[in-house]
Design a protein around this motif. Structure first.
Motif, short mmCIF file in Angstrom:
data_model
loop_
_atom_site.label_atom_id
_atom_site.label_comp_id
_atom_site.label_asym_id
_atom_site.label_seq_id
_atom_site.Cartn_x
_atom_site.Cartn_y
_atom_site.Cartn_z
N ARG A 83 0.84 -1.20 0.00
CA ARG A 83 0.00 0.00 0.00
C ARG A 83 0.87 1.25 0.00
O ARG A 83 1.85 1.35 0.75
N LEU A 84 0.51 2.20 -0.84
CA LEU A 84 1.36 3.38 -1.06
C LEU A 84 1.14 4.49 -0.04
O LEU A 84 1.92 5.44 0.03
N LEU A 85 0.08 4.38 0.74
CA LEU A 85 -0.13 5.24 1.90
C LEU A 85 -0.24 4.30 3.09
O LEU A 85 -1.17 3.49 3.15
N PRO A 86 0.71 4.33 4.01
CA PRO A 86 0.77 3.32 5.08
C PRO A 86 -0.50 3.22 5.91
O PRO A 86 -1.30 4.15 5.98
N HIS A 87 -0.67 2.08 6.55
CA HIS A 87 -1.83 1.86 7.42
C HIS A 87 -1.72 2.70 8.70
O HIS A 87 -2.71 3.26 9.16
N ALA A 88 -0.54 2.76 9.28
CA ALA A 88 -0.35 3.39 10.58
C ALA A 88 -0.48 4.91 10.49
O ALA A 88 0.14 5.54 9.63
N PRO A 89 -1.27 5.52 11.38
CA PRO A 89 -1.48 6.98 11.33
C PRO A 89 -0.20 7.79 11.41
O PRO A 89 -0.04 8.78 10.70
N LEU A 90 0.74 7.39 12.28
CA LEU A 90 1.98 8.16 12.42
C LEU A 90 2.83 8.08 11.16
O LEU A 90 3.48 9.06 10.77
N GLU A 91 2.83 6.93 10.50
CA GLU A 91 3.56 6.80 9.25
C GLU A 91 2.91 7.64 8.16
O GLU A 91 3.58 8.20 7.29
N ARG A 92 1.60 7.73 8.19
CA ARG A 92 0.88 8.54 7.21
C ARG A 92 1.24 10.03 7.35
O ARG A 92 1.30 10.75 6.35
N ILE A 93 1.47 10.45 8.57
CA ILE A 93 1.84 11.85 8.79
C ILE A 93 3.12 12.19 8.02
O ILE A 93 3.19 13.21 7.32
N GLU A 94 4.12 11.33 8.12
CA GLU A 94 5.39 11.60 7.45
C GLU A 94 5.23 11.57 5.93
O GLU A 94 5.80 12.41 5.23
N VAL A 95 4.46 10.61 5.43
CA VAL A 95 4.23 10.56 3.98
C VAL A 95 3.53 11.82 3.51
O VAL A 95 3.94 12.46 2.53
N ARG A 96 2.48 12.22 4.21
CA ARG A 96 1.73 13.41 3.82
C ARG A 96 2.58 14.68 3.94
O ARG A 96 2.46 15.60 3.14
N ARG A 97 3.44 14.71 4.95
CA ARG A 97 4.32 15.88 5.12
C ARG A 97 5.23 16.02 3.91
O ARG A 97 5.39 17.12 3.36
N LEU A 98 5.81 14.91 3.48
CA LEU A 98 6.73 14.97 2.35
C LEU A 98 6.00 15.23 1.04
O LEU A 98 6.50 15.97 0.19
N VAL A 99 4.83 14.65 0.87
CA VAL A 99 4.05 14.94 -0.34
C VAL A 99 3.75 16.43 -0.43
O VAL A 99 3.89 17.05 -1.49
N ALA A 100 3.34 17.03 0.69
CA ALA A 100 3.08 18.47 0.71
C ALA A 100 4.37 19.25 0.42
O ALA A 100 4.34 20.27 -0.29
N TRP A 101 5.49 18.78 0.94
CA TRP A 101 6.77 19.45 0.68
C TRP A 101 7.06 19.52 -0.82
O TRP A 101 7.38 20.58 -1.35
N PHE A 102 6.91 18.39 -1.49
CA PHE A 102 7.24 18.36 -2.92
C PHE A 102 6.19 19.08 -3.76
O PHE A 102 6.54 19.83 -4.67
N HIS A 103 4.92 18.85 -3.47
CA HIS A 103 3.86 19.45 -4.28
C HIS A 103 3.69 20.94 -4.03
O HIS A 103 3.18 21.65 -4.90
N GLU A 104 4.09 21.40 -2.88
CA GLU A 104 3.91 22.81 -2.56
C GLU A 104 5.24 23.56 -2.59
O GLU A 104 5.44 24.46 -3.40
N LYS A 105 6.16 23.19 -1.70
CA LYS A 105 7.41 23.96 -1.61
C LYS A 105 8.30 23.76 -2.83
O LYS A 105 8.77 24.74 -3.43
N MET A 106 8.57 22.51 -3.20
CA MET A 106 9.43 22.29 -4.36
C MET A 106 8.78 22.84 -5.63
O MET A 106 9.47 23.37 -6.51
#
Length: 230
Positions: A83-106
């Protein structure tokens, strides 16, 4: 049948194309030139931004993050431990943080400038904002990409994939933005071997083939674009 309204060199669209490929979904691709402000596309997304995903009996899903969440909610469980978005909520936070970094800041620092100045403006009329590239914007993008490349390299050195042990949305988001810059020859790969090695792993996936097949008339890709051993 899934339809994806996109532009081949929109990094957010490329992210969704990679995501769909990882799910084994081959959408109907409909190219949109947002500067033309097509009324039919505006009816799907009044914000006039790509990508937009449509599926029978489902409201249109506008924007990369919304589409990614929709695909995870409707298809994610079928991938089980891939699964490309992890099951665990805390792991999802890090994935979403990085996705926002690339889609917004980069995007704001780098790829928005490169795509607009070097690609979109080639097709835009003067009254749509077309014209020669803004040299100041391009200098800023080429300077800023070094910072983002170092950050990707730092993540890749510390982890198996950017957000942790498994491939996630974060890797696909970063790769989508880098792929546009790489096509244009604006990635200084010799400045970070860890980022380069990580990108080679992502680019070598079969799901990346559609992206690597993209070309633009009158502007061939850089020497590294399709080279899996660059």
């Amino acid at each position: 049948m899934i339809q994806l309204y996109h532009h081949p060199f929109c990094p957010h669209s490329r992210f969704i194309r990679l995501l769909l490929a990882e799910y084994g979904i081959e959408p109907e691709l409909i190219e949109v030139r947002v500067w033309e402000r097509d009324p039919d596309f505006l009816a799907l997304n009044p914000a006039n931004e790509t990508p937009v995903l449509t599926e029978e009996h489902v409201p249109s899903a506008p924007g990369a993050s919304i589409i990614a969440e929709y695909l995870d909610e409707t298809r994610g469980l079928a991938l089980a431990d891939r699964r490309l978005l992890p099951h665990a909520p805390l792991e999802r936070i890090e994935v979403r943080r990085l996705v926002a970094w690339f889609h917004e800041k980069m995007f704001l620092d780098v790829t928005e400038h490169l795509v607009r100045e070097r690609i979109y403006k080639r097709y835009m009329r003067a009254n749509q904002g077309g014209g020669p590239p803004d040299a100041t914007a391009l200098r800023a993008a080429r300077s800023n990409i070094r910072y983002h490349l170092k950050y990707i390299g730092w993540l890749a050195k510390a982890r198996n994939w950017l957000a942790g042990e498994r491939l996630t949305h974060a890797d696909l988001a970063a790769a989508a933005h880098l792929s546009v810059a790489d096509y244009l020859g604006d990635v200084p790969w010799d400045e970070d071997e860890d980022a380069k090695a990580w990108y080679a792993r992502v680019k070598s996936r079969p799901t990346f083939r559609g992206i690597l097949a993209d070309t633009m008339p009158g502007m061939p890709p850089s020497a590294t674009y399709t080279d899996l051993d660059f």
